[in-house]
Design a protein around this motif. Structure first.
Motif, PDB file in Angstrom:
ATOM      1  N   THR A  17       0.824  -1.209   0.000  1.00 42.72           N
ATOM      2  CA  THR A  17       0.000   0.000   0.000  1.00 42.72           C
ATOM      3  C   THR A  17       0.858   1.259   0.000  1.00 42.72           C
ATOM      4  OG1 THR A  17      -0.146  -0.128   2.423  1.00 42.72           O
ATOM      5  CG2 THR A  17      -1.931  -1.131   1.141  1.00 42.72           C
ATOM      6  N   THR A  18       2.027   1.192   0.661  1.00 42.29           N
ATOM      7  CA  THR A  18       2.930   2.353   0.657  1.00 42.29           C
ATOM      8  C   THR A  18       3.486   2.602  -0.740  1.00 42.29           C
ATOM      9  OG1 THR A  18       3.542   1.868   2.960  1.00 42.29           O
ATOM     10  CG2 THR A  18       4.996   3.324   1.693  1.00 42.29           C
ATOM     11  N   CYS A  19       3.830   1.533  -1.443  1.00 43.06           N
ATOM     12  CA  CYS A  19       4.324   1.702  -2.812  1.00 43.06           C
ATOM     13  C   CYS A  19       3.255   2.310  -3.719  1.00 43.06           C
ATOM     14  CB  CYS A  19       4.769   0.347  -3.372  1.00 43.06           C
ATOM     15  SG  CYS A  19       6.278  -0.309  -2.608  1.00 43.06           S
ATOM     16  N   GLN A  20       2.031   1.848  -3.563  1.00 40.77           N
ATOM     17  CA  GLN A  20       0.952   2.400  -4.389  1.00 40.77           C
ATOM     18  C   GLN A  20       0.697   3.861  -4.058  1.00 40.77           C
ATOM     19  OE1 GLN A  20      -2.397   3.363  -3.695  1.00 40.77           O
ATOM     20  NE2 GLN A  20      -2.970   3.494  -5.883  1.00 40.77           N
ATOM     21  N   TRP A  21       0.789   4.223  -2.800  1.00 38.60           N
ATOM     22  CA  TRP A  21       0.587   5.610  -2.367  1.00 38.60           C
ATOM     23  C   TRP A  21       1.662   6.531  -2.959  1.00 38.60           C
ATOM     24  CZ3 TRP A  21       4.052   7.734   1.503  1.00 38.60           C
ATOM     25  CH2 TRP A  21       3.753   9.047   1.864  1.00 38.60           C
ATOM     26  N   VAL A  22       2.930   6.100  -2.904  1.00 34.26           N
ATOM     27  CA  VAL A  22       4.016   6.916  -3.458  1.00 34.26           C
ATOM     28  C   VAL A  22       3.882   7.034  -4.975  1.00 34.26           C
ATOM     29  CG1 VAL A  22       6.502   7.038  -3.779  1.00 34.26           C
ATOM     30  CG2 VAL A  22       5.581   6.374  -1.561  1.00 34.26           C
ATOM     31  N   ALA A  23       3.569   5.920  -5.630  1.00 38.44           N
ATOM     32  CA  ALA A  23       3.464   5.943  -7.096  1.00 38.44           C
ATOM     33  C   ALA A  23       2.320   6.846  -7.552  1.00 38.44           C
ATOM     34  CB  ALA A  23       3.259   4.523  -7.611  1.00 38.44           C
ATOM     35  N   GLU A  24       1.209   6.807  -6.848  1.00 35.50           N
ATOM     36  CA  GLU A  24       0.073   7.649  -7.232  1.00 35.50           C
ATOM     37  C   GLU A  24       0.398   9.121  -7.063  1.00 35.50           C
ATOM     38  OE1 GLU A  24      -4.696   8.134  -6.195  1.00 35.50           O
ATOM     39  OE2 GLU A  24      -3.414   6.777  -5.032  1.00 35.50           O
ATOM     40  N   ALA A  25       1.036   9.477  -5.965  1.00 37.85           N
ATOM     41  CA  ALA A  25       1.382  10.885  -5.733  1.00 37.85           C
ATOM     42  C   ALA A  25       2.389  11.391  -6.763  1.00 37.85           C
ATOM     43  CB  ALA A  25       1.934  11.053  -4.319  1.00 37.85           C
ATOM     44  N   VAL A  26       3.412  10.583  -7.046  1.00 43.48           N
ATOM     45  CA  VAL A  26       4.422  10.989  -8.031  1.00 43.48           C
ATOM     46  C   VAL A  26       3.804  11.104  -9.424  1.00 43.48           C
ATOM     47  CG1 VAL A  26       6.548  10.257  -9.181  1.00 43.48           C
ATOM     48  CG2 VAL A  26       6.340  10.054  -6.704  1.00 43.48           C
ATOM     49  N   MET A  27       2.902  10.193  -9.758  1.00 41.40           N
ATOM     50  CA  MET A  27       2.250  10.256 -11.065  1.00 41.40           C
ATOM     51  C   MET A  27       1.454  11.543 -11.220  1.00 41.40           C
ATOM     52  SD  MET A  27      -0.785   7.833 -12.575  1.00 41.40           S
ATOM     53  CE  MET A  27      -1.876   8.548 -11.337  1.00 41.40           C
ATOM     54  N   CYS A  28       0.708  11.926 -10.221  1.00 36.18           N
ATOM     55  CA  CYS A  28      -0.089  13.150 -10.309  1.00 36.18           C
ATOM     56  C   CYS A  28       0.804  14.377 -10.469  1.00 36.18           C
ATOM     57  CB  CYS A  28      -0.966  13.286  -9.067  1.00 36.18           C
ATOM     58  SG  CYS A  28      -2.275  12.050  -8.932  1.00 36.18           S
ATOM     59  N   ILE A  29       1.879  14.423  -9.716  1.00 41.25           N
ATOM     60  CA  ILE A  29       2.766  15.594  -9.787  1.00 41.25           C
ATOM     61  C   ILE A  29       3.440  15.685 -11.151  1.00 41.25           C
ATOM     62  CG2 ILE A  29       4.856  16.622  -8.825  1.00 41.25           C
ATOM     63  CD1 ILE A  29       4.059  15.472  -6.119  1.00 41.25           C
ATOM     64  N   LEU A  30       4.008  14.572 -11.612  1.00 39.68           N
ATOM     65  CA  LEU A  30       4.731  14.598 -12.885  1.00 39.68           C
ATOM     66  C   LEU A  30       3.794  14.834 -14.069  1.00 39.68           C
ATOM     67  CD1 LEU A  30       7.342  11.725 -12.411  1.00 39.68           C
ATOM     68  CD2 LEU A  30       7.646  14.185 -12.107  1.00 39.68           C
ATOM     69  N   LEU A  31       2.628  14.233 -14.045  1.00 37.23           N
ATOM     70  CA  LEU A  31       1.698  14.410 -15.151  1.00 37.23           C
ATOM     71  C   LEU A  31       1.159  15.840 -15.195  1.00 37.23           C
ATOM     72  CD1 LEU A  31       0.460  12.885 -17.478  1.00 37.23           C
ATOM     73  CD2 LEU A  31      -1.453  12.249 -16.000  1.00 37.23           C
ATOM     74  N   GLY A  32       0.901  16.405 -14.020  1.00 36.57           N
ATOM     75  CA  GLY A  32       0.451  17.797 -13.994  1.00 36.57           C
ATOM     76  C   GLY A  32       1.505  18.758 -14.514  1.00 36.57           C
ATOM     77  N   LEU A  33       2.748  18.563 -14.108  1.00 42.02           N
ATOM     78  CA  LEU A  33       3.830  19.417 -14.602  1.00 42.02           C
ATOM     79  C   LEU A  33       4.080  19.191 -16.097  1.00 42.02           C
ATOM     80  CD1 LEU A  33       6.370  19.170 -11.641  1.00 42.02           C
ATOM     81  CD2 LEU A  33       4.752  21.004 -12.138  1.00 42.02           C
TER      82      LEU A  33
END
Length: 234
Positions: A80-96
């Protein structure tokens, strides 16, 4: 404007004849339509950049969610921690990434090329459709009513921009409009000041012809005559 002349018994009269009203109105409509399309391009590029920043903000909020007391944040296991980190990083990188693509659409290399501009708009339209669907629910909902409304607002705005990008994907700038500034600079170059720093020329009779490469040489017979007169006097 043209001119219309006719011969009368006493005088030849000329008067200007204006262009037909339909031609003038067509030119005005053409200019107005181009201005409106350019305004729409700038407006939806700005809204697209805002969507990218809001989506990156969702990723930041997912990162700091456990610190602000989000509900249903279960980070007890490694998975669950890996999924949480991956989701947050995906949102940040995709938005930028969306923000950067909107910035590239402002450059002449993309905006003046129909192929590049269409690829830029269509690619961003697909991204905005996915962002809109993703923002409607998910981990951002755990932040409370405010973050839930922000997610819905981001999703709806992303869909609006996606529809606008699909409609404007074939509306690249014309090469004449893109190179207008360069054409003006070439057509009106800066003229050097020819009189700056020039000293007044000396036009006295003694100076005329001095130092000129075309000045006539001295006559050698005059020197020989002077020598002969000197020898006779001696």
């Amino acid at each position: 404007f043209g001119s219309s002349c006719w011969l009368q018994p006493r005088a030849l009269l000329c008067r200007p004849v204006p262009l037909p009203r339909k031609m003038a109105e067509a030119e005005v409509r053409k200019t107005t339509c181009a201005d409106r399309i350019d305004f729409a391009r700038r407006t939806f590029r700005t809204l697209g950049a805002i969507v990218g920043l809001l989506f990156a903000l969702q990723g930041i909020m997912i990162f700091i969610g456990p610190a602000v007391g989000h509900e249903d944040d279960q980070l007890d296991t490694f998975w669950t921690t890996c999924q949480w980190v991956a989701e947050a990083v995906m949102c940040i990188l995709l938005g930028l990434y969306c923000f950067v693509l909107e910035g590239q659409a402002c450059t002449q290399r993309v905006s003046a090329s129909l192929k590049r501009y269409a690829a830029n708009r269509l690619g961003l339209a697909l991204l905005y459709i996915w962002i809109g669907a993703y923002s409607m629910d998910g981990r951002i909902e755990a932040g409370g009513t405010e973050w839930k409304l922000l997610g819905h607002f981001t999703g709806i705005l992303a869909w609006v921009v996606a529809v606008a990008d699909l409609c404007l994907s074939c509306c690249a700038k014309r090469p004449q409009q893109a190179n207008k500034a360069q054409d003006d600079a070439v057509a009106d170059p800066e003229q050097p000041d020819l009189n700056a720093g020039d000293a007044p020329a000396d036009s006295s009779p003694d100076k005329i012809g001095a130092g000129s490469p075309t000045a006539s040489p001295a006559n050698p017979f005059d020197e020989a005559a002077d020598e002969m007169r000197g020898s006779r006097a001696a």
